[in-house]
Write an enzyme that holds these catalytic residues in place. Structure first.
Site, PDB file in Angstrom:
ATOM      1  N   GLN A 238       0.801  -1.225   0.000  1.00 31.22           N
ATOM      2  CA  GLN A 238       0.000   0.000   0.000  1.00 31.22           C
ATOM      3  C   GLN A 238       0.838   1.282   0.000  1.00 31.22           C
ATOM      4  O   GLN A 238       0.317   2.343  -0.326  1.00 31.22           O
ATOM      5  CB  GLN A 238      -0.950  -0.007   1.196  1.00 31.22           C
ATOM      6  CG  GLN A 238      -1.986  -1.119   1.095  1.00 31.22           C
ATOM      7  CD  GLN A 238      -2.927  -1.146   2.279  1.00 31.22           C
ATOM      8  OE1 GLN A 238      -2.652  -1.788   3.271  1.00 31.22           O
ATOM      9  NE2 GLN A 238      -4.051  -0.453   2.186  1.00 31.22           N
TER      10      GLN A 238
ATOM     11  N   ARG B 161       3.802  -0.274  13.139  1.00 30.27           N
ATOM     12  CA  ARG B 161       3.518  -1.578  12.547  1.00 30.27           C
ATOM     13  C   ARG B 161       3.584  -1.464  11.030  1.00 30.27           C
ATOM     14  O   ARG B 161       2.872  -0.644  10.447  1.00 30.27           O
ATOM     15  CB  ARG B 161       2.131  -2.049  12.981  1.00 30.27           C
ATOM     16  CG  ARG B 161       1.684  -3.293  12.252  1.00 30.27           C
ATOM     17  CD  ARG B 161       0.327  -3.834  12.714  1.00 30.27           C
ATOM     18  NE  ARG B 161       0.011  -4.996  11.898  1.00 30.27           N
ATOM     19  CZ  ARG B 161      -1.026  -5.084  11.081  1.00 30.27           C
ATOM     20  NH1 ARG B 161      -1.920  -4.125  11.001  1.00 30.27           N
ATOM     21  NH2 ARG B 161      -1.207  -6.165  10.346  1.00 30.27           N
TER      22      ARG B 161
ATOM     23  N   HIS C 161       1.182  -9.292   4.546  1.00 28.84           N
ATOM     24  CA  HIS C 161      -0.002  -8.444   4.400  1.00 28.84           C
ATOM     25  C   HIS C 161      -0.473  -8.556   2.942  1.00 28.84           C
ATOM     26  O   HIS C 161      -0.447  -7.579   2.194  1.00 28.84           O
ATOM     27  CB  HIS C 161       0.331  -7.002   4.804  1.00 28.84           C
ATOM     28  CG  HIS C 161      -0.868  -6.173   5.178  1.00 28.84           C
ATOM     29  ND1 HIS C 161      -1.002  -5.523   6.390  1.00 28.84           N
ATOM     30  CD2 HIS C 161      -1.992  -5.864   4.488  1.00 28.84           C
ATOM     31  CE1 HIS C 161      -2.145  -4.856   6.424  1.00 28.84           C
ATOM     32  NE2 HIS C 161      -2.764  -5.041   5.278  1.00 28.84           N
TER      33      HIS C 161
ATOM     34  N   ASN D 201      -1.592 -10.798   8.471  1.00 26.82           N
ATOM     35  CA  ASN D 201      -2.615  -9.781   8.606  1.00 26.82           C
ATOM     36  C   ASN D 201      -3.938 -10.294   8.056  1.00 26.82           C
ATOM     37  O   ASN D 201      -4.030 -10.696   6.897  1.00 26.82           O
ATOM     38  CB  ASN D 201      -2.238  -8.525   7.810  1.00 26.82           C
ATOM     39  CG  ASN D 201      -3.328  -7.461   7.913  1.00 26.82           C
ATOM     40  OD1 ASN D 201      -3.543  -6.895   8.976  1.00 26.82           O
ATOM     41  ND2 ASN D 201      -4.054  -7.216   6.829  1.00 26.82           N
ATOM     42  N   GLU D 202      -4.964 -10.281   8.874  1.00 25.64           N
ATOM     43  CA  GLU D 202      -6.345 -10.516   8.440  1.00 25.64           C
ATOM     44  C   GLU D 202      -6.511 -11.719   7.517  1.00 25.64           C
ATOM     45  O   GLU D 202      -6.849 -11.576   6.341  1.00 25.64           O
ATOM     46  CB  GLU D 202      -6.904  -9.254   7.759  1.00 25.64           C
ATOM     47  CG  GLU D 202      -6.926  -8.053   8.682  1.00 25.64           C
ATOM     48  CD  GLU D 202      -7.699  -6.865   8.112  1.00 25.64           C
ATOM     49  OE1 GLU D 202      -8.106  -6.907   6.950  1.00 25.64           O
ATOM     50  OE2 GLU D 202      -7.906  -5.894   8.864  1.00 25.64           O
TER      51      GLU D 202
ATOM     52  N   ASN E  40      -7.670  -6.118  14.367  1.00 26.25           N
ATOM     53  CA  ASN E  40      -7.972  -4.994  13.473  1.00 26.25           C
ATOM     54  C   ASN E  40      -9.476  -4.778  13.538  1.00 26.25           C
ATOM     55  O   ASN E  40     -10.251  -5.711  13.294  1.00 26.25           O
ATOM     56  CB  ASN E  40      -7.591  -5.327  12.023  1.00 26.25           C
ATOM     57  CG  ASN E  40      -6.091  -5.488  11.827  1.00 26.25           C
ATOM     58  OD1 ASN E  40      -5.307  -5.358  12.772  1.00 26.25           O
ATOM     59  ND2 ASN E  40      -5.685  -5.774  10.613  1.00 26.25           N
TER      60      ASN E  40
ATOM     61  N   TYR F 208     -12.886  -2.164  12.657  1.00 23.65           N
ATOM     62  CA  TYR F 208     -13.369  -1.007  11.899  1.00 23.65           C
ATOM     63  C   TYR F 208     -14.831  -0.626  12.120  1.00 23.65           C
ATOM     64  O   TYR F 208     -15.169   0.542  12.023  1.00 23.65           O
ATOM     65  CB  TYR F 208     -13.113  -1.215  10.395  1.00 23.65           C
ATOM     66  CG  TYR F 208     -11.645  -1.050  10.045  1.00 23.65           C
ATOM     67  CD1 TYR F 208     -11.104   0.212   9.828  1.00 23.65           C
ATOM     68  CD2 TYR F 208     -10.794  -2.147   9.995  1.00 23.65           C
ATOM     69  CE1 TYR F 208      -9.760   0.382   9.549  1.00 23.65           C
ATOM     70  CE2 TYR F 208      -9.434  -1.988   9.716  1.00 23.65           C
ATOM     71  CZ  TYR F 208      -8.926  -0.713   9.494  1.00 23.65           C
ATOM     72  OH  TYR F 208      -7.595  -0.540   9.225  1.00 23.65           O
TER      73      TYR F 208
ATOM     74  N   GLU G 112      -4.947  -2.405  14.124  1.00 22.22           N
ATOM     75  CA  GLU G 112      -5.495  -1.415  13.188  1.00 22.22           C
ATOM     76  C   GLU G 112      -6.829  -0.896  13.693  1.00 22.22           C
ATOM     77  O   GLU G 112      -7.647  -1.658  14.189  1.00 22.22           O
ATOM     78  CB  GLU G 112      -5.787  -2.016  11.793  1.00 22.22           C
ATOM     79  CG  GLU G 112      -4.594  -2.251  10.930  1.00 22.22           C
ATOM     80  CD  GLU G 112      -4.960  -2.862   9.577  1.00 22.22           C
ATOM     81  OE1 GLU G 112      -6.075  -2.614   9.066  1.00 22.22           O
ATOM     82  OE2 GLU G 112      -4.113  -3.594   9.034  1.00 22.22           O
TER      83      GLU G 112
ATOM     84  N   TRP H  66      -4.711   3.093  11.801  1.00 19.96           N
ATOM     85  CA  TRP H  66      -4.631   2.908  10.354  1.00 19.96           C
ATOM     86  C   TRP H  66      -5.186   4.152   9.701  1.00 19.96           C
ATOM     87  O   TRP H  66      -6.363   4.389   9.819  1.00 19.96           O
ATOM     88  CB  TRP H  66      -5.413   1.666   9.906  1.00 19.96           C
ATOM     89  CG  TRP H  66      -5.189   1.445   8.445  1.00 19.96           C
ATOM     90  CD1 TRP H  66      -5.901   1.987   7.408  1.00 19.96           C
ATOM     91  CD2 TRP H  66      -4.146   0.659   7.854  1.00 19.96           C
ATOM     92  NE1 TRP H  66      -5.360   1.599   6.211  1.00 19.96           N
ATOM     93  CE2 TRP H  66      -4.280   0.796   6.454  1.00 19.96           C
ATOM     94  CE3 TRP H  66      -3.101  -0.117   8.380  1.00 19.96           C
ATOM     95  CZ2 TRP H  66      -3.413   0.160   5.566  1.00 19.96           C
ATOM     96  CZ3 TRP H  66      -2.255  -0.746   7.486  1.00 19.96           C
ATOM     97  CH2 TRP H  66      -2.418  -0.604   6.100  1.00 19.96           C
TER      98      TRP H  66
ATOM     99  N   GLU I 225      -5.584   1.899  -1.335  1.00 26.20           N
ATOM    100  CA  GLU I 225      -6.607   1.171  -0.580  1.00 26.20           C
ATOM    101  C   GLU I 225      -7.172   0.009  -1.428  1.00 26.20           C
ATOM    102  O   GLU I 225      -8.346  -0.030  -1.769  1.00 26.20           O
ATOM    103  CB  GLU I 225      -7.692   2.135  -0.081  1.00 26.20           C
ATOM    104  CG  GLU I 225      -8.853   1.506   0.679  1.00 26.20           C
ATOM    105  CD  GLU I 225      -8.487   0.606   1.850  1.00 26.20           C
ATOM    106  OE1 GLU I 225      -7.439   0.818   2.492  1.00 26.20           O
ATOM    107  OE2 GLU I 225      -9.242  -0.338   2.113  1.00 26.20           O
ATOM    108  N   TRP I 226      -6.291  -0.926  -1.790  1.00 26.84           N
ATOM    109  CA  TRP I 226      -6.686  -2.164  -2.469  1.00 26.84           C
ATOM    110  C   TRP I 226      -7.597  -1.889  -3.672  1.00 26.84           C
ATOM    111  O   TRP I 226      -7.254  -1.037  -4.475  1.00 26.84           O
ATOM    112  CB  TRP I 226      -7.271  -3.146  -1.443  1.00 26.84           C
ATOM    113  CG  TRP I 226      -6.327  -3.320  -0.269  1.00 26.84           C
ATOM    114  CD1 TRP I 226      -6.509  -2.872   1.006  1.00 26.84           C
ATOM    115  CD2 TRP I 226      -5.008  -3.913  -0.285  1.00 26.84           C
ATOM    116  NE1 TRP I 226      -5.400  -3.170   1.790  1.00 26.84           N
ATOM    117  CE2 TRP I 226      -4.469  -3.801   1.028  1.00 26.84           C
ATOM    118  CE3 TRP I 226      -4.222  -4.544  -1.264  1.00 26.84           C
ATOM    119  CZ2 TRP I 226      -3.202  -4.289   1.385  1.00 26.84           C
ATOM    120  CZ3 TRP I 226      -2.953  -5.029  -0.920  1.00 26.84           C
ATOM    121  CH2 TRP I 226      -2.469  -4.899   0.381  1.00 26.84           C
TER     122      TRP I 226
END
Ligand code: PNW
Length: 456
Positions: A15, A72, A116, A161-162, A288, A290, A362, A409, A416-417
């Site tokens: 990213q 991180r 990630h 990650n995730e 993480n 959100y 995050e 984050w 952003e992907w």
């Protein structure tokens, strides 16, 4: 001695780094995916991104100004081992050495994420990525390479990650690389990710490297829509399919009972050897977080996501409907702002798993803006961070949840992907033409939150 609380920011290699073809880096699945027409908003790619590969010294300066005590970031596997399994690229090691040394010189503790999402492309093409245990073996070797190279200075490691996103978005609904669609593959990919994690942790512990190792799993909060038994069970089921799926194995040694029952042979089972490898393989819990939804057993009367309409096969497997309170504020990603959900989730995790240290690896939000001036004046994000850090501190100080770190984050706007550069999550504005960085109002707000908590 009181364990230090880490206040930090988080980023990920694909990213921010750019330099996609420089100094011997190999291609990864996000390089390939972002260059596939139609996959990413505005055909954006991470080719240059924030050009952190060349500007990392500036970014360390920014963090020093912010006053963080932790950072991180993730390592690009294909920068370190270009084809994922063969020889090591010394320039890759050198880059991260400079980054780590620069952070330590400013008193910032590095928290490294090994994976990630940017799998070396060769491993995708040869092994079908995470559908094969060969990829887990390659990961273990890569992890050992990193422990050997950086373990003398880095004491906080996050293997993955995730995994939920890798499995569900990468192999379930096809939204993320490698873009596969299936209602079986997410469970197999997740299984191989957990095995890879277990192998790497075994290597870490047997190698006697100092420090702690764990995973960063993502989870939203699920609040029962009503107080009735069925809705409370639906909320619990949703949390188990989301977080417990990928966390129970590494702490309790197996998948949640409801998933085994519901999925039958679509859910792989752990052999006794795999179970021994995976159980007890984290020193901390990385979270993480959100957003929040209401969960109910029946489709909500209006709006909401009913079973079968959600996030691909995974959501269809849960007999849960999701909805929201229209009074909740929404970020530009459409994610609801519900700080109390964060506090509830931290308590749920503490209750289910006991006294593991928790790092919030995050938390943050995207804010839309029509100009640089508007973007920099991000009172929305400043309020978001205030609300969420207050909720976390309430969990820590009033509820006794052992939260030991919080990583916002993100340090700066980035790729952003699938949403490309359209969604800005940064507390620092990045002009993607000039690559100039400008701290936003939220940067100042976060600086104050950190300073107050650390008694500066
Ligand atoms: C996380 N979802 O991604 C990632 O770790 C970051 O790389 C990313 O930039 C950040 O959150 C913001 O999106 C997620 O669909 C992607 O629920 C998708 C979801 C959750 C997290």
């Amino acid at each position: 001695m009181k364990t230090p609380f880490y206040w930090g920011t988080a980023t990920a290699a694909y990213q921010i780094e750019g330099a996609w073809l420089e100094d011997g880096k190999g291609l990864n699945i996000w390089d390939a995916y972002s260059h596939t027409p139609g996959k990413i908003k505005n055909a954006d790619t991470g080719d240059v991104a924030c050009d952190h590969y060349h500007l990392f010294e500036k970014d360390i300066e920014l963090m020093a100004e912010l006053g963080v005590t932790g950072y991180r970031f993730s390592l690009s596997w294909s920068r370190i081992i270009p084809d994922g399994k063969g020889s090591v690229n010394p320039a890759g090691i050198e880059f991260y050495n400079r980054l780590i040394d620069g952070l330590l010189a400013k008193g910032i503790t590095p928290f490294i994420t090994l994976y990630h999402w940017d799998l070396p492309l060769t491993l995708q093409l040869e092994n079908d990525g995470w559908l094969s245990e060969k990829t887990s073996e390659a990961f273990c070797r890569y992890a050992k390479t990193c422990f050997d190279a950086f373990g003398d200075r880095v004491n906080h490691w996050i293997t993955f990650n995730e995994n939920w996103c890798t499995a569900v978005l990468g192999y379930g609904n096809g939204e993320f690389a490698p873009g596969r669609v299936s209602n079986t593959e997410p469970y197999l990919a997740a299984h191989n990710l957990l095995i890879a994690h277990g192998m790497a942790v075994k290597e870490f512990r047997e190698g006697g490297y100092p420090g702690q190792i764990g995973l960063a799993n993502n989870c939203d909060w699920r609040e029962p829509l009503t107080d009735n038994e069925a809705d409370r069970a639906a909320a619990q089921e949703s949390l188990e399919f989301f977080f417990a799926w990928l966390t129970d194995p590494v702490i309790l040694g197996d998948y949640p009972a409801i998933m085994k029952e519901r999925l039958g042979d679509r859910l792989p089972s752990f052999t006794p050897e795999q179970q021994a490898l995976v159980k007890g393989s984290v020193d901390f819990i990385g979270l993480n977080h959100y957003t929040t939804h209401y969960a109910s057993a029946r489709p909500p009367e209006k709006g909401g996501i009913a079973p079968g309409e959600g996030n691909g096969g995974m959501s269809d497997d849960q007999q849960v409907s999701l909805s929201a309170d229209e009074a909740w504020q929404k970020t530009s990603m459409g994610w609801y702002v519900v700080p109390w959900g964060f506090r509830n989730l931290l308590n749920w995790i503490h209750k289910r798993y006991g006294d593991y240290p928790i790092y919030v690896t995050e938390n943050g939000c995207s804010v839309a803006a029509n100009s640089r001036e508007e973007a920099v004046d991000d009172q929305f994000r400043a309020n978001f961070l205030q609300g969420y850090t207050d909720a976390m501190k309430a969990a820590r100080d009033e509820d006794g949840v052992p939260v030991q770190g919080y990583f916002c984050w993100s340090l700066m706007d980035n790729f952003e992907w699938t949403r490309g550069y359209d969604m800005r999550f940064g507390i620092t504005y990045v002009d993607f033409e000039t690559l100039e960085r400008t701290p936003k109002a939220s940067f100042r707000a976060y600086q104050k939150i950190i300073g107050d908590d650390l008694g500066r």
